[in-house]
Design a protein around this motif. Structure first.
Motif, short mmCIF file in Angstrom:
data_model
loop_
_atom_site.label_atom_id
_atom_site.label_comp_id
_atom_site.label_asym_id
_atom_site.label_seq_id
_atom_site.Cartn_x
_atom_site.Cartn_y
_atom_site.Cartn_z
N ASN A 98 14.39 7.91 48.16
CA ASN A 98 15.26 8.22 47.03
C ASN A 98 16.65 8.62 47.51
O ASN A 98 17.66 8.19 46.94
CB ASN A 98 14.64 9.33 46.18
CG ASN A 98 15.43 9.61 44.93
OD1 ASN A 98 15.89 8.70 44.25
ND2 ASN A 98 15.60 10.88 44.61
N ARG A 144 2.47 1.84 49.55
CA ARG A 144 1.73 2.09 48.31
C ARG A 144 0.65 1.04 48.11
O ARG A 144 -0.49 1.36 47.75
CB ARG A 144 2.68 2.08 47.12
CG ARG A 144 1.96 2.44 45.82
CD ARG A 144 2.37 1.68 44.61
NE ARG A 144 2.49 0.26 44.81
CZ ARG A 144 3.11 -0.54 43.98
NH1 ARG A 144 3.71 -0.05 42.92
NH2 ARG A 144 3.16 -1.83 44.19
N ALA A 175 -0.04 15.05 51.70
CA ALA A 175 0.71 15.05 50.45
C ALA A 175 2.18 15.40 50.70
O ALA A 175 3.08 14.76 50.14
CB ALA A 175 0.09 16.03 49.46
N SER A 176 2.41 16.40 51.54
CA SER A 176 3.80 16.78 51.80
C SER A 176 4.53 15.69 52.59
O SER A 176 5.71 15.45 52.37
CB SER A 176 3.87 18.12 52.53
OG SER A 176 3.28 18.03 53.80
N LYS A 229 5.35 12.95 50.09
CA LYS A 229 6.46 13.36 49.24
C LYS A 229 7.77 13.32 50.01
O LYS A 229 8.79 12.89 49.48
CB LYS A 229 6.23 14.76 48.68
CG LYS A 229 7.34 15.22 47.74
CD LYS A 229 7.07 16.55 47.15
CE LYS A 229 8.13 17.06 46.22
NZ LYS A 229 9.39 16.40 46.13
N SER A 230 7.73 13.76 51.25
CA SER A 230 8.93 13.73 52.09
C SER A 230 9.43 12.30 52.28
O SER A 230 10.64 12.04 52.20
CB SER A 230 8.62 14.37 53.44
OG SER A 230 9.69 14.21 54.32
N ILE A 283 8.93 9.75 50.27
CA ILE A 283 9.46 9.28 48.99
C ILE A 283 10.84 9.88 48.74
O ILE A 283 11.76 9.19 48.27
CB ILE A 283 8.49 9.60 47.85
CG1 ILE A 283 7.23 8.73 47.99
CG2 ILE A 283 9.14 9.38 46.49
CD1 ILE A 283 6.11 9.11 47.07
N ASP A 284 11.00 11.16 49.07
CA ASP A 284 12.31 11.80 48.90
C ASP A 284 13.38 11.16 49.80
O ASP A 284 14.53 11.01 49.39
CB ASP A 284 12.22 13.30 49.20
CG ASP A 284 11.46 14.07 48.14
OD1 ASP A 284 11.30 13.53 47.02
OD2 ASP A 284 11.02 15.20 48.43
#
Length: 110
Positions: free
Chosen positions: A51, A95, A40-41, A44-45, A47-48
């Motif tokens: 972004n 994804r 999960a981290s 998220k990393s 995706i960040d």
């Protein structure tokens, strides 16, 4: 190493860990909390980072358009926009693969 390369390497590492063995499953068939948190981290990393690449490209583009920073040239802007686009396309493909894998698992007969 660019953010895109870092993200791709992280995704490859996760895929390699998942392909090695189902050792992330305990005897009660529940996912190990540490491996779930790591995935999960890492997601998220990634995706960040995508972004961040998009925001950097947008900021650089605005600086070039307004002439606010004489250090920003057209080649840097185009390169930044292409990196952001490529990282977003990579994220969409990851994804799609995750959704496909989830659907395959859910359709398995027990």
């Amino acid at each position: 190493m660019s953010n895109i390369d870092l993200m791709v390497n992280q995704l490859r590492a996760v895929a390699a860990q998942a392909a090695v063995s189902p050792s992330a499953m305990t005897s009660t068939s529940q996912p190990d909390e540490a491996s779930t948190h790591d995935f999960a981290s890492m997601l998220k990393s990634a995706i960040d980072e995508v972004n961040g690449a998009q925001m950097d490209a947008r900021q650089m583009s605005r600086q070039f358009e307004t002439g606010g920073d004489p250090e920003v040239n057209l080649q840097d802007v185009v390169l930044s926009l292409q990196k952001a686009s490529l990282s977003f396309q990579t994220m969409v493909q990851v994804r799609n693969k995750l959704v496909t894998a989830y659907q395959e698992v859910m359709n398995m007969q027990v």
